[in-house]
Scaffold this active site. Structure first.
Site, short mmCIF file in Angstrom:
data_model
loop_
_atom_site.label_atom_id
_atom_site.label_comp_id
_atom_site.label_asym_id
_atom_site.label_seq_id
_atom_site.Cartn_x
_atom_site.Cartn_y
_atom_site.Cartn_z
N PHE A 115 -27.10 -0.90 -20.22
CA PHE A 115 -28.00 -1.45 -21.39
C PHE A 115 -27.76 -1.33 -22.13
CE2 PHE A 115 -32.35 -2.73 -23.06
CZ PHE A 115 -32.20 -3.87 -22.01
N THR A 158 -21.75 -1.52 -16.48
CA THR A 158 -22.07 -0.29 -16.99
C THR A 158 -20.23 -0.08 -17.35
OG1 THR A 158 -20.76 0.16 -14.28
CG2 THR A 158 -23.14 1.47 -15.02
N GLY A 177 -15.69 -4.19 -33.65
CA GLY A 177 -16.50 -3.74 -32.76
C GLY A 177 -15.48 -4.54 -30.94
N GLU A 186 -10.91 -1.25 -28.72
CA GLU A 186 -11.65 0.63 -28.81
C GLU A 186 -10.48 1.25 -29.04
OE1 GLU A 186 -13.45 1.30 -26.65
OE2 GLU A 186 -13.31 -0.78 -25.28
N LYS A 196 -7.48 -9.46 -16.29
CA LYS A 196 -7.54 -10.58 -16.11
C LYS A 196 -6.91 -11.91 -15.54
CE LYS A 196 -10.50 -10.26 -20.07
NZ LYS A 196 -10.79 -10.17 -21.61
N GLY A 237 -18.84 -13.55 -28.13
CA GLY A 237 -19.41 -11.88 -28.82
C GLY A 237 -20.65 -12.01 -27.83
#
Lengths: 338, 338
Positions: free
Chosen positions: A11, A94, A204, A207, A222, A319
């Site tokens: 979440f 997750t 953002g 990483e 992908k 986004g």
């Protein structure tokens, strides 16, 4: 009015954006699709877990730093959560593990076995368990959908599934990794590689360790998702011929510019007599290519099929809200017939 | 194996290409969709009409210059044909009339009333009778589909219908008329306007009187089809602010080239407080636009929605076989659930 019960595992930004989209579209869902919803469970890694068969308050879930306080039923693990939460659909968000697909695969399997539609933005399960989970979904009369795994919410898998029947993909090429595309665009604006990486980390999309993007791993995964689902060829990411963008220097970028060209990290796959040939590597792209104008975080995929000329799908300005839309669309496409 | 009975009104290049596609995909239809087919009727304007409830021979239909010889039942008009032919789907491919949509609207209505799915590549019925035919299809539990009316077989309507639920179009822009785009591309190669028109006539994409394309009428009708179906705004073609490409001279093309730009006939529509503003007009397009690289007979449409960033769909190399695929896909999307 048919009410659907929603459960979430994971979440973060995306899961929360899905809830916001349900709240924004609440009236439209009622009027256009005769659908209402309640959130019966949310399981997080570090903010607690909550189950309430009567429905949790969406606003409270978005605001709380600990959601245990809202729970009517306790669960001591994600699988325990899935066995206890009364839900019609699971949104699985997750963190991705490309090597094993875990724990996402376990969550999706448990959800399907419990009779839920299983929806994820997580590429790990496609690469590691597409066949198993698709088969299980079919047996259970439920859907296993994952539109947001490639090009966020842009409709790729759903277009082939629901709009292009009996179309067979012979090859594709595209730009599928936003972070490397943004790095290359920033370098064209005069930044060094390191400055560009820092910028991506700041907004953002990269990483702390950017190697998953920079070395072409994310792009390879992908490519594998597309070959697995759309070409019936479940490659392993290690079978993709892969070269990242680390060796592209400011001088290379400038030399390309002087020729009116751009470096792009190009993803491609094609059927050959020896099987699927899949490649991720930097290529010099001229103004005559549809890839030339795909800059920053934008992405493109161009398909060659047996029934149409080349068909390209381009997405600008992705986004968390567009990833959320892909998950939301997967839900509606699971429960509404077109 | 479920057998579907197919009827055709209008049997030119596109109708014949649909039959060829059914023949090519016969095994795939059986194996992947458990579907077989037979052609129970074909009505043409100048090559006769044939009905056979046991199925007509596809090869014979493609080769014959007069198909009356194959008929088991006589019909003295297209409507009489539709009342007599036992069929599950009608492919309507008569010449388009933008002013009235006739006779296509009458054919599609009769087909729906007779319990057939009604499929067309004809823009006239969308502009003149979209609401009536959609409503009738719903009442009859049948489909009224028309994917090939805009950008040939590229999935536009079906993508919004089946892949992008609850997405609302705020605006779009694109290049939707192949003939004018080819004329502009040929002029960039050094041809005069007249030479470019002659080339388009020679390759079969411009009429003897090219004004429908050159003056932007065809583009306006496509804009109206998109606003009607995707924005819920059934404009009339006369409500589109329209300017064609006649005034673009060789000197204009050259001046654009020197700035690194191209002239394109741009179609657009957007919601405003005063309703939909729809425009077709030549615009100078730079390399930063996704429209820049869409040349020759290729086409593009870029959508702004409330749920995604800009989403573009681009089709290269269209032809009768891609229009035929749009009709074929409409058939499968009518009878197969995704």
């Amino acid at each position: 009015l048919k009410e659907y019960r929603l459960a979430f595992i994971g979440f973060g930004n995306v899961g929360k954006a899905v809830v916001r989209l349900f709240m924004e579209k609440e009236d439209e869902l009622k009027q256009r699709y005769q659908i209402s919803y309640k959130i019966t469970g949310v399981a997080t890694q570090s903010h607690g877990t909550a189950i309430d068969p009567n429905g949790l308050d969406p606003k409270a879930l978005l605001d709380a730093s600990d959601i245990n306080q809202f729970s009517k039923i306790t669960a001591d693990s994600p699988i325990d959560f899935l066995n206890k939460v009364p839900a019609d659909v699971l949104f699985e968000n997750t963190p991705v593990n490309y090597e094993t697909g875990l724990p996402a695969v376990d969550h999706l399997r448990a959800a399907l076995l419990a009779g839920m539609h299983a929806i994820t933005a997580n590429k790990g399960p496609i690469v590691n368990a597409y066949s198993e989970l698709s088969e299980l979904a079919k047996q259970q009369g439920r859907k296993f959908f994952f539109e947001s795994t490639v090009m966020d919410g842009a409709p790729i898998f759903s277009t082939f599934r629901a709009a292009l029947p009996a179309a067979n993909v012979k090859s594709f090429q595209g730009i599928l990794n936003s972070t490397t595309n943004m790095i290359l665009t920033r370098m064209e604006m005069g930044e060094s590689f390191d400055q560009a990486v820092t910028h991506c980390q700041k907004i953002g999309i990269a990483e702390t360790d950017p190697s998953g993007d920079v070395d072409g791993w994310d792009a390879s995964v992908k490519v594998v998702a597309l070959t697995t689902v759309l070409m019936g060829s479940p490659l392993k990411p290690s079978q993709v011929e892969r070269k990242g963008i680390r060796e592209i220097s400011a001088a290379d970028i400038e030399a390309a510019r002087q020729q009116g060209k751009r470096w792009k990290l190009v993803c491609s796959a094609k059927r050959t007599p020896m099987g699927i040939q899949a490649v991720v590597r930097p290529e010099l792209i001229g103004t005559d290519s549809p890839l030339y104008n795909v800059n920053g975080t934008s992405s493109i995929v161009q398909f060659e099929t047996d029934v149409l000329g080349l068909l390209s799908i381009v997405e600008d300005n992705p986004g968390p809200h567009t990833t959320a839309y892909g998950l939301f669309a997967d839900f509606l496409n699971s429960v509404v017939s077109s």
